[in-house]
Design an enzyme around this catalytic site. Structure first.
Site, PDB file in Angstrom:
ATOM      1  N   LEU A  79       1.089  -1.129  -0.286  1.00  0.00           N
ATOM      2  CA  LEU A  79      -0.114   0.143   0.015  1.00  0.00           C
ATOM      3  C   LEU A  79       0.958   1.259   0.063  1.00  0.00           C
ATOM      4  O   LEU A  79       0.558   2.336  -0.656  1.00  0.00           O
ATOM      5  CB  LEU A  79      -0.812  -0.082   1.157  1.00  0.00           C
ATOM      6  CG  LEU A  79      -1.815   1.111   1.338  1.00  0.00           C
ATOM      7  CD1 LEU A  79      -2.755   1.282   0.050  1.00  0.00           C
ATOM      8  CD2 LEU A  79      -3.024   1.170   2.674  1.00  0.00           C
ATOM      9  N   MET A  82       2.206   1.781  -3.526  1.00  0.00           N
ATOM     10  CA  MET A  82       1.004   2.288  -4.349  1.00  0.00           C
ATOM     11  C   MET A  82       0.729   3.743  -4.206  1.00  0.00           C
ATOM     12  O   MET A  82       0.359   4.642  -4.841  1.00  0.00           O
ATOM     13  CB  MET A  82      -0.335   1.427  -4.322  1.00  0.00           C
ATOM     14  CG  MET A  82      -0.263   0.086  -4.696  1.00  0.00           C
ATOM     15  SD  MET A  82      -1.531  -0.845  -4.276  1.00  0.00           S
ATOM     16  CE  MET A  82      -3.102  -0.029  -4.097  1.00  0.00           C
ATOM     17  N   HIS A  83       1.007   4.144  -2.847  1.00  0.00           N
ATOM     18  CA  HIS A  83       0.515   5.477  -2.275  1.00  0.00           C
ATOM     19  C   HIS A  83       1.576   6.379  -3.152  1.00  0.00           C
ATOM     20  O   HIS A  83       1.534   7.521  -3.543  1.00  0.00           O
ATOM     21  CB  HIS A  83       0.674   5.710  -0.966  1.00  0.00           C
ATOM     22  CG  HIS A  83       0.742   7.315  -0.585  1.00  0.00           C
ATOM     23  ND1 HIS A  83      -0.439   7.873  -0.491  1.00  0.00           N
ATOM     24  CD2 HIS A  83       1.587   7.824   0.185  1.00  0.00           C
ATOM     25  CE1 HIS A  83      -0.455   9.213  -0.041  1.00  0.00           C
ATOM     26  NE2 HIS A  83       1.186   8.942   0.479  1.00  0.00           N
ATOM     27  N   ALA A  84       2.991   5.986  -3.114  1.00  0.00           N
ATOM     28  CA  ALA A  84       4.025   6.730  -3.531  1.00  0.00           C
ATOM     29  C   ALA A  84       3.993   6.798  -4.800  1.00  0.00           C
ATOM     30  O   ALA A  84       4.144   8.134  -5.581  1.00  0.00           O
ATOM     31  CB  ALA A  84       5.352   5.960  -3.112  1.00  0.00           C
ATOM     32  N   HIS A  87       1.208   9.405  -5.749  1.00  0.00           N
ATOM     33  CA  HIS A  87       1.830  10.679  -5.579  1.00  0.00           C
ATOM     34  C   HIS A  87       2.532  11.240  -6.681  1.00  0.00           C
ATOM     35  O   HIS A  87       2.236  12.513  -7.165  1.00  0.00           O
ATOM     36  CB  HIS A  87       2.834  10.761  -4.309  1.00  0.00           C
ATOM     37  CG  HIS A  87       2.576  11.764  -3.414  1.00  0.00           C
ATOM     38  ND1 HIS A  87       3.276  12.993  -3.802  1.00  0.00           N
ATOM     39  CD2 HIS A  87       2.054  12.172  -2.262  1.00  0.00           C
ATOM     40  CE1 HIS A  87       3.151  13.881  -2.930  1.00  0.00           C
ATOM     41  NE2 HIS A  87       2.361  13.606  -1.847  1.00  0.00           N
TER      42      HIS A  87
END
Length: 110
Positions: A79, A82-84, A87
């Site tokens: 996760l 995926m967030h990175a 972003h």
């Protein structure tokens, strides 16, 4: 340009490098709009250039991950990663929109 070797980092450190550099770029993009609004066109342009440098570092990290996976290494998709990635991609889109917006405003002497 700063060169980051993802082979020397943990998966979490790689993700945080992406977040760090895309976050720095995002902040500079927002500040560029504010500077332009205050009549500081040159400063706005400088901030956009700096944001592009930050995004170039993030893109290089991203590309190294792709190269590793293409070379047969399994990617540990978390996760956090995926967030990175989200972003980075949203900041890239934001940069393109803001660059076009500033060019339009400048063209129309606004």
């Amino acid at each position: 340009m700063e060169k980051i070797d993802v082979n020397q980092l943990t998966n979490e450190q790689v993700a945080f490098q992406l977040i760090l550099h895309s976050g720095n770029a995002r902040s500079k993009i927002v500040q560029a709009i504010r500077e332009y609004r205050n009549g500081q066109v040159g400063e706005a342009e400088r901030l956009i250039q700096e944001a592009e440098q930050d995004l170039s570092i993030a893109h290089d990290v991203h590309f190294q991950l792709i190269q590793k996976e293409a070379g047969g290494e399994e990617t540990n998709l978390t996760l956090l990663l995926m967030h990175a990635e989200d972003h980075v991609m949203s900041t890239l889109a934001m940069k393109e929109i803001v660059k076009e917006m500033l060019a339009l405003l400048k063209e129309r002497n606004i």
